[in-house]
Design a protein around this motif. Structure first.
Motif, PDB file in Angstrom:
ATOM      1  N   VAL A   1      67.790  82.777  32.331  1.00  0.00           N
ATOM      2  CA  VAL A   1      66.889  82.016  31.967  1.00  0.00           C
ATOM      3  C   VAL A   1      67.567  80.155  31.714  1.00  0.00           C
ATOM      4  CG1 VAL A   1      64.789  83.157  32.046  1.00  0.00           C
ATOM      5  CG2 VAL A   1      66.382  81.931  30.134  1.00  0.00           C
TER       6      VAL A   1
ATOM      7  N   ARG B   1      53.338  78.204  44.866  1.00  0.00           N
ATOM      8  CA  ARG B   1      53.823  77.600  44.175  1.00  0.00           C
ATOM      9  C   ARG B   1      54.686  76.220  44.964  1.00  0.00           C
ATOM     10  NH1 ARG B   1      55.167  81.057  39.122  1.00  0.00           N
ATOM     11  NH2 ARG B   1      54.464  83.230  39.423  1.00  0.00           N
TER      12      ARG B   1
ATOM     13  N   MET C   1      65.164  81.636  36.994  1.00  0.00           N
ATOM     14  CA  MET C   1      63.275  82.240  36.368  1.00  0.00           C
ATOM     15  C   MET C   1      63.167  81.094  35.734  1.00  0.00           C
ATOM     16  SD  MET C   1      63.963  85.970  36.488  1.00  0.00           S
ATOM     17  CE  MET C   1      64.461  86.065  35.109  1.00  0.00           C
TER      18      MET C   1
ATOM     19  N   GLY D   1      60.215  80.113  32.937  1.00  0.00           N
ATOM     20  CA  GLY D   1      59.271  80.728  31.775  1.00  0.00           C
ATOM     21  C   GLY D   1      59.800  82.027  32.204  1.00  0.00           C
ATOM     22  N   ASP D   2      61.250  82.337  32.634  1.00  0.00           N
ATOM     23  CA  ASP D   2      61.548  83.780  32.393  1.00  0.00           C
ATOM     24  C   ASP D   2      60.851  84.353  33.938  1.00  0.00           C
ATOM     25  OD1 ASP D   2      63.269  85.889  32.315  1.00  0.00           O
ATOM     26  OD2 ASP D   2      62.730  86.169  29.951  1.00  0.00           O
ATOM     27  N   ASP D   3      60.025  83.825  34.679  1.00  0.00           N
ATOM     28  CA  ASP D   3      58.746  84.458  34.909  1.00  0.00           C
ATOM     29  C   ASP D   3      59.772  85.357  36.776  1.00  0.00           C
ATOM     30  OD1 ASP D   3      56.710  85.267  36.766  1.00  0.00           O
ATOM     31  OD2 ASP D   3      56.462  83.733  36.965  1.00  0.00           O
ATOM     32  N   VAL D   4      59.759  86.874  36.830  1.00  0.00           N
ATOM     33  CA  VAL D   4      60.055  87.114  37.576  1.00  0.00           C
ATOM     34  C   VAL D   4      59.776  87.147  39.164  1.00  0.00           C
ATOM     35  CG1 VAL D   4      59.631  89.528  37.137  1.00  0.00           C
ATOM     36  CG2 VAL D   4      61.822  88.953  37.965  1.00  0.00           C
ATOM     37  N   THR D   5      58.325  87.128  38.962  1.00  0.00           N
ATOM     38  CA  THR D   5      57.387  87.190  40.049  1.00  0.00           C
ATOM     39  C   THR D   5      57.511  85.246  40.472  1.00  0.00           C
ATOM     40  OG1 THR D   5      55.566  86.567  38.837  1.00  0.00           O
ATOM     41  CG2 THR D   5      56.229  88.562  39.099  1.00  0.00           C
ATOM     42  N   HIS D   6      58.356  84.517  40.174  1.00  0.00           N
ATOM     43  CA  HIS D   6      58.851  83.330  39.955  1.00  0.00           C
ATOM     44  C   HIS D   6      58.971  83.126  42.058  1.00  0.00           C
ATOM     45  CE1 HIS D   6      60.967  79.391  41.113  1.00  0.00           C
ATOM     46  NE2 HIS D   6      59.506  78.681  40.293  1.00  0.00           N
TER      47      HIS D   6
ATOM     48  N   ASP E   1      62.054  86.085  42.893  1.00  0.00           N
ATOM     49  CA  ASP E   1      61.265  87.199  43.927  1.00  0.00           C
ATOM     50  C   ASP E   1      61.112  87.776  44.962  1.00  0.00           C
ATOM     51  OD1 ASP E   1      58.506  89.128  44.174  1.00  0.00           O
ATOM     52  OD2 ASP E   1      57.955  87.647  45.383  1.00  0.00           O
TER      53      ASP E   1
ATOM     54  N   ASN F   1      70.365  88.023  29.524  1.00  0.00           N
ATOM     55  CA  ASN F   1      68.751  87.930  28.674  1.00  0.00           C
ATOM     56  C   ASN F   1      69.628  87.855  27.169  1.00  0.00           C
ATOM     57  OD1 ASN F   1      66.623  87.443  27.672  1.00  0.00           O
ATOM     58  ND2 ASN F   1      66.366  89.643  27.277  1.00  0.00           N
TER      59      ASN F   1
END
Length: 455
Positions: free
Chosen positions: A164, A277, A311, A313-318, A322, A335
């Motif tokens: 991130v 997105r 990523m 927002g530390d969103d792995v589903t971005h 992804d 991290n």
């Protein structure tokens, strides 16, 4: 180079860095315009002060040709003149590119001499015939313990660093590039600020590897569309070194999320219907075309790709991480300033661990992680004010030593030294019978004197 195909064509509109040109189908040479060809856009006869702009054909739709202008469209008008060059984008390839840094259009940015007369190769060619690929079986040593010991980097692997904003992913990438036992390092920077570019260049110079490094850099102040050329240039050069000269090439790319954002911006200019997105619908294909350049060639060298994927927002589903996860062979998860052993994975490590590395590699790797997981559980018990056993206390001590000796990205040591340090750390905290390891390995590698001193 083919002769210029002069087209005094009508420019229909200019949107962002995209120029749409009408090329009448009745003209004989219109059929010679191909997807990916280059063009020059020049000022009209009453506006000769505008310097020629290089552009690339990105869409053919009937008589309408869309051009992506690399240096931006500022100053251009619908009265400008377009010339199609009849060839795709090329990048310089010769021994003189080693130690040099180039922009997203392939122009030198390091103050060195021009390489305009040097041989050139096309970029963004087809991927290698699968029949020429061989199974990955050689390790790239990085001297980073959390990689070499726990998730070994294998030649021909394609693997990202998931992280991130604010994490030291560029420092980690630079350290790997400086310490990796590759023949050639090809660096591709996308959307870098000048300080980051200078940091990478200085790090490579200080480590003494700049003479075998080639850099392609798109800075944040450069036109967005130039970001799209950096991976293709880096990979074209890497592939040529591997195939023609039998070199073991490590390609470093940062940041592929910035590359995807550039694709999104161009897609908006092209009025493409956005997908997840706002990203383009073929994001997976665009990323895969680049990552699939990783290859171990039969009878030649290899191309290994290590990239950074931030990523939001530390969103792995971005969409970017992804899609990347489906293409690549694992990931390093950076991290809180360390490579997280539980979020990281190298799917090809089994091809080298214990085969080209020391016999105890697999056992020591699994045992260290097992006790580190136990240390995490003991920390949770401690934070919730549960009583800790004597074994829990020793597990906590091991967790502290493991973090201190292995996890910091500034730590550098050869693989064999890291394995020996793993045995020493175990001996300082546990007895032989608590290790649950093969007895022949314990007899050979377990430092009994260290264990006796800490009993």
């Amino acid at each position: 180079m083919s002769q210029l195909l002069i087209r005094y064509s009508r420019i229909l509109e200019i949107i962002g860095d995209i120029v749409k040109v009408q090329v009448p189908a009745s003209e004989d040479s219109s059929s010679q315009i191909s997807f990916g060809d280059l063009a020059l856009i020049e000022g009209s006869t009453d506006n000769q002060d505008v310097l020629p702009r290089t552009a690339q054909v990105i869409l053919l739709k009937g008589e309408e040709v869309s051009l992506q202008v690399f240096s931006g469209t500022k100053g251009l008008s619908t009265h400008s003149v377009v010339r199609f060059l009849g060839r795709p984008m090329e990048v310089t390839f010769s021994p003189n590119i080693l130690g040099r840094a180039f922009s997203g259009t392939g122009s030198p940015i390091d103050g060195g001499p021009s390489l305009a007369d040097e041989p050139k190769i096309e970029i963004d060619g087809p991927t290698v015939n699968p029949a020429r690929r061989i199974l990955a079986s050689r390790m790239i040593r990085t001297d980073v313990p959390m990689i070499d010991v726990f998730n070994s980097l294998v030649e021909s692997q394609k693997i990202p660093i998931f992280s991130v904003a604010g994490e030291p992913y560029n420092q980690l990438l630079a350290r790997i590039g400086s310490q990796a036992d590759a023949d050639i390092i090809v660096f591709g920077g996308i959307g870098l600020i000048f300080d980051d570019y200078h940091f990478f260049r200085k790090t490579f110079e200080d480590a003494g590897v700049s003479a075998r490094t080639t850099m392609f850099v798109h800075q944040g102040s450069d036109p967005t569309v130039e970001a799209l050329l950096v991976p293709d240039m880096a990979l074209a050069v890497a592939e040529r070194y591997a195939v023609n000269e039998g070199k073991r090439v490590l390609v470093l790319l940062t940041d592929m999320t910035a590359y995807a954002d550039a694709l999104k911006e161009v897609g908006i200019s092209m009025e493409h219907v956005p997908s997840n997105r706002g990203y383009i619908g073929d994001l997976y294909s665009q990323l895969a075309r680049r990552y699939e350049k990783a290859c171990d060639y039969k009878g030649a060298g290899s191309v290994t790709i290590l990239s950074v994927t931030t990523m939001p927002g530390d969103d792995v589903t971005h969409p970017v991480p992804d899609n990347t996860g489906y293409i690549t062979e694992g990931q390093f998860y950076l991290n809180n300033g360390v490579i997280d052993p539980f979020g990281s994975l190298s799917r090809l490590k089994q091809h080298v661990i214990g085969k080209v590395t020391r016999e105890d590699h697999s056992q020591i790797m699994n045992t260290l992680i097992r006790f580190y997981a136990a240390a995490q559980d003991a920390e949770q018990k401690q934070s919730m004010s549960f009583d800790l056993s004597e074994f829990d206390e020793r597990v906590l001590k091991f967790g502290e030593l493991f973090h201190e000796r292995f996890m910091e990205i500034s730590i550098s040591m050869p693989l064999e030294e890291a394995l020996d340090l793993g045995w020493q750390t175990l001996a300082e905290c546990f007895k032989e019978e608590e290790l649950l390891m093969r007895q022949n390995l314990i007899d050979k590698y377990f430092p009994k004197q260290v264990a006796a001193e800490n009993a």
